[in-house]
Design a protein around this motif. Sequence first.
Motif, PDB file in Angstrom:
ATOM      1  N   LEU A  36       4.199  -6.517  -3.118  1.00  0.00           N
ATOM      2  CA  LEU A  36       3.409  -7.742  -3.133  1.00  0.00           C
ATOM      3  C   LEU A  36       2.933  -8.025  -4.542  1.00  0.00           C
ATOM      4  CD1 LEU A  36       0.040  -7.153  -3.342  1.00  0.00           C
ATOM      5  CD2 LEU A  36       0.591  -6.032  -1.201  1.00  0.00           C
ATOM      6  N   VAL A  37       2.597  -9.275  -4.762  1.00  0.00           N
ATOM      7  CA  VAL A  37       1.975  -9.673  -6.015  1.00  0.00           C
ATOM      8  C   VAL A  37       0.693 -10.406  -5.653  1.00  0.00           C
ATOM      9  CG1 VAL A  37       3.247 -11.856  -6.222  1.00  0.00           C
ATOM     10  CG2 VAL A  37       2.346 -10.754  -8.272  1.00  0.00           C
ATOM     11  N   THR A  38      -0.351 -10.122  -6.403  1.00  0.00           N
ATOM     12  CA  THR A  38      -1.624 -10.798  -6.214  1.00  0.00           C
ATOM     13  C   THR A  38      -2.181 -11.124  -7.590  1.00  0.00           C
ATOM     14  OG1 THR A  38      -3.808 -10.679  -5.132  1.00  0.00           O
ATOM     15  CG2 THR A  38      -2.977  -8.639  -6.088  1.00  0.00           C
ATOM     16  N   THR A  39      -2.992 -12.146  -7.647  1.00  0.00           N
ATOM     17  CA  THR A  39      -3.612 -12.519  -8.917  1.00  0.00           C
ATOM     18  C   THR A  39      -5.124 -12.421  -8.773  1.00  0.00           C
ATOM     19  OG1 THR A  39      -3.838 -14.888  -8.453  1.00  0.00           O
ATOM     20  CG2 THR A  39      -1.734 -14.142  -9.382  1.00  0.00           C
ATOM     21  N   ALA A  40      -5.781 -12.335  -9.917  1.00  0.00           N
ATOM     22  CA  ALA A  40      -7.246 -12.345  -9.948  1.00  0.00           C
ATOM     23  C   ALA A  40      -7.688 -13.186 -11.134  1.00  0.00           C
ATOM     24  CB  ALA A  40      -7.805 -10.931 -10.069  1.00  0.00           C
ATOM     25  N   HIS A  41      -8.660 -14.031 -10.895  1.00  0.00           N
ATOM     26  CA  HIS A  41      -9.253 -14.816 -11.975  1.00  0.00           C
ATOM     27  C   HIS A  41     -10.107 -13.895 -12.842  1.00  0.00           C
ATOM     28  CE1 HIS A  41      -7.851 -18.386  -9.983  1.00  0.00           C
ATOM     29  NE2 HIS A  41      -8.599 -18.169  -8.916  1.00  0.00           N
ATOM     30  N   PRO A  42     -10.385 -14.280 -14.090  1.00  0.00           N
ATOM     31  CA  PRO A  42     -11.209 -13.450 -14.969  1.00  0.00           C
ATOM     32  C   PRO A  42     -12.526 -13.045 -14.296  1.00  0.00           C
ATOM     33  CG  PRO A  42     -10.231 -15.231 -16.235  1.00  0.00           C
ATOM     34  CD  PRO A  42      -9.915 -15.498 -14.782  1.00  0.00           C
ATOM     35  N   GLY A  43     -12.841 -11.748 -14.384  1.00  0.00           N
ATOM     36  CA  GLY A  43     -14.079 -11.209 -13.833  1.00  0.00           C
ATOM     37  C   GLY A  43     -14.025 -10.868 -12.353  1.00  0.00           C
ATOM     38  N   GLN A  44     -12.950 -11.235 -11.668  1.00  0.00           N
ATOM     39  CA  GLN A  44     -12.851 -10.983 -10.229  1.00  0.00           C
ATOM     40  C   GLN A  44     -12.296  -9.590  -9.929  1.00  0.00           C
ATOM     41  OE1 GLN A  44     -14.088 -13.140  -7.776  1.00  0.00           O
ATOM     42  NE2 GLN A  44     -14.947 -13.940  -9.677  1.00  0.00           N
ATOM     43  N   ILE A  45     -12.663  -9.056  -8.761  1.00  0.00           N
ATOM     44  CA  ILE A  45     -12.249  -7.720  -8.334  1.00  0.00           C
ATOM     45  C   ILE A  45     -11.398  -7.840  -7.078  1.00  0.00           C
ATOM     46  CG2 ILE A  45     -13.059  -5.491  -7.442  1.00  0.00           C
ATOM     47  CD1 ILE A  45     -15.618  -5.919  -9.095  1.00  0.00           C
ATOM     48  N   LYS A  46     -10.328  -7.066  -7.027  1.00  0.00           N
ATOM     49  CA  LYS A  46      -9.474  -6.949  -5.845  1.00  0.00           C
ATOM     50  C   LYS A  46      -9.551  -5.507  -5.356  1.00  0.00           C
ATOM     51  CE  LYS A  46      -7.515 -11.069  -5.756  1.00  0.00           C
ATOM     52  NZ  LYS A  46      -6.306 -11.563  -5.148  1.00  0.00           N
ATOM     53  N   GLY A  47      -9.442  -5.334  -4.048  1.00  0.00           N
ATOM     54  CA  GLY A  47      -9.440  -3.992  -3.474  1.00  0.00           C
ATOM     55  C   GLY A  47     -10.802  -3.622  -2.930  1.00  0.00           C
ATOM     56  N   ASN A  48     -11.384  -2.567  -3.517  1.00  0.00           N
ATOM     57  CA  ASN A  48     -12.654  -2.001  -3.027  1.00  0.00           C
ATOM     58  C   ASN A  48     -12.493  -1.482  -1.605  1.00  0.00           C
ATOM     59  OD1 ASN A  48     -14.557  -1.738  -4.980  1.00  0.00           O
ATOM     60  ND2 ASN A  48     -15.412  -3.778  -4.729  1.00  0.00           N
ATOM     61  N   HIS A  49     -11.393  -0.769  -1.376  1.00  0.00           N
ATOM     62  CA  HIS A  49     -11.125  -0.186  -0.068  1.00  0.00           C
ATOM     63  C   HIS A  49     -10.324   1.103  -0.250  1.00  0.00           C
ATOM     64  CE1 HIS A  49      -7.561  -2.960  -0.624  1.00  0.00           C
ATOM     65  NE2 HIS A  49      -6.965  -1.793  -0.409  1.00  0.00           N
ATOM     66  N   TYR A  50     -10.003   1.762   0.866  1.00  0.00           N
ATOM     67  CA  TYR A  50      -9.152   2.942   0.832  1.00  0.00           C
ATOM     68  C   TYR A  50      -8.224   2.922   2.042  1.00  0.00           C
ATOM     69  CZ  TYR A  50     -12.338   5.076   4.266  1.00  0.00           C
ATOM     70  OH  TYR A  50     -13.097   5.339   5.381  1.00  0.00           O
ATOM     71  N   HIS A  51      -7.216   3.782   1.989  1.00  0.00           N
ATOM     72  CA  HIS A  51      -6.253   3.916   3.084  1.00  0.00           C
ATOM     73  C   HIS A  51      -6.205   5.381   3.505  1.00  0.00           C
ATOM     74  CE1 HIS A  51      -4.909  -0.105   2.037  1.00  0.00           C
ATOM     75  NE2 HIS A  51      -4.787   0.309   0.780  1.00  0.00           N
ATOM     76  N   ARG A  52      -6.101   5.613   4.787  1.00  0.00           N
ATOM     77  CA  ARG A  52      -6.016   6.991   5.296  1.00  0.00           C
ATOM     78  C   ARG A  52      -4.601   7.543   5.242  1.00  0.00           C
ATOM     79  NH1 ARG A  52     -10.080   6.058  10.360  1.00  0.00           N
ATOM     80  NH2 ARG A  52     -11.988   6.161   9.133  1.00  0.00           N
ATOM     81  N   ARG A  53      -3.592   6.656   5.228  1.00  0.00           N
ATOM     82  CA  ARG A  53      -2.219   7.164   5.214  1.00  0.00           C
ATOM     83  C   ARG A  53      -1.303   6.446   4.211  1.00  0.00           C
ATOM     84  NH1 ARG A  53      -2.596   4.172  10.032  1.00  0.00           N
ATOM     85  NH2 ARG A  53      -1.255   2.350   9.930  1.00  0.00           N
ATOM     86  N   LYS A  54      -1.604   5.225   3.835  1.00  0.00           N
ATOM     87  CA  LYS A  54      -0.718   4.469   2.948  1.00  0.00           C
ATOM     88  C   LYS A  54      -0.770   4.995   1.517  1.00  0.00           C
ATOM     89  CE  LYS A  54      -0.873   0.005   5.244  1.00  0.00           C
ATOM     90  NZ  LYS A  54      -1.326  -1.382   5.118  1.00  0.00           N
ATOM     91  N   ARG A  55       0.421   5.006   0.895  1.00  0.00           N
ATOM     92  CA  ARG A  55       0.519   5.296  -0.536  1.00  0.00           C
ATOM     93  C   ARG A  55       0.797   3.970  -1.234  1.00  0.00           C
ATOM     94  NH1 ARG A  55       5.120   9.310  -1.222  1.00  0.00           N
ATOM     95  NH2 ARG A  55       4.380   9.450  -3.365  1.00  0.00           N
ATOM     96  N   GLU A  56       0.108   3.743  -2.364  1.00  0.00           N
ATOM     97  CA  GLU A  56       0.279   2.503  -3.115  1.00  0.00           C
ATOM     98  C   GLU A  56       0.529   2.827  -4.584  1.00  0.00           C
ATOM     99  OE1 GLU A  56      -2.275  -1.068  -1.387  1.00  0.00           O
ATOM    100  OE2 GLU A  56      -3.545   0.556  -2.105  1.00  0.00           O
ATOM    101  N   TRP A  57       1.249   1.924  -5.250  1.00  0.00           N
ATOM    102  CA  TRP A  57       1.450   1.981  -6.687  1.00  0.00           C
ATOM    103  C   TRP A  57       1.079   0.622  -7.238  1.00  0.00           C
ATOM    104  CZ3 TRP A  57       4.159   4.613  -3.152  1.00  0.00           C
ATOM    105  CH2 TRP A  57       4.470   5.952  -3.411  1.00  0.00           C
ATOM    106  N   TYR A  58       0.332   0.601  -8.350  1.00  0.00           N
ATOM    107  CA  TYR A  58      -0.114  -0.636  -8.984  1.00  0.00           C
ATOM    108  C   TYR A  58       0.507  -0.762 -10.374  1.00  0.00           C
ATOM    109  CZ  TYR A  58      -4.066  -1.616  -5.774  1.00  0.00           C
ATOM    110  OH  TYR A  58      -4.850  -1.926  -4.697  1.00  0.00           O
ATOM    111  N   CYS A  59       0.834  -1.997 -10.735  1.00  0.00           N
ATOM    112  CA  CYS A  59       1.275  -2.310 -12.092  1.00  0.00           C
ATOM    113  C   CYS A  59       0.785  -3.717 -12.427  1.00  0.00           C
ATOM    114  CB  CYS A  59       2.800  -2.238 -12.198  1.00  0.00           C
ATOM    115  SG  CYS A  59       3.399  -2.572 -13.879  1.00  0.00           S
TER     116      CYS A  59
END
Length: 132
Positions: A36-59
């Motif tokens: 997936l691709v997501t965008t964030a405006h300046p100063g905004q935060i994405k996420g603030n959560h956790y997963h019990r089984r999913k593995r994620e990679w961010y770039c």
Amino acid sequence: MKLNVKKLEVHKDDRGWLAEILRPEDVGGSPFGQILVTTAHPGQIKGNHYHRRKREWYCVVAGRGKLTVTDRKTRETVELEMGERNMVSVEIPVGSLHAIMNIGSDEMYLLAYTDEPFNPSDPDTYYEVPRT
């Protein structure tokens, strides 16, 4: 806590640039999840959560982001700037609270891979109230 951070080799020429974000060996041969691709405006935060089984990679492929990953048991926190100044791919440890903030002045573009497709009836996304 140690994050699995892969320094990306960026190939540039007069047309632009190319970087291989994830390869099969990076995800341990897991079945395909989703990109997936997501965008964030300046100063905004994405996420603030956790997963019990999913593995994620961010770039962060455009702009600048500050990734914060917190071990929910030990409260150890790692922060890492990502994006045009530090082109990396980061594996988010399962069970770790994670968030990314746009610390630049332009839109931030985050490319993410999750080893399991999103299922609205079983999202495996949990939010934690910050401890005071």
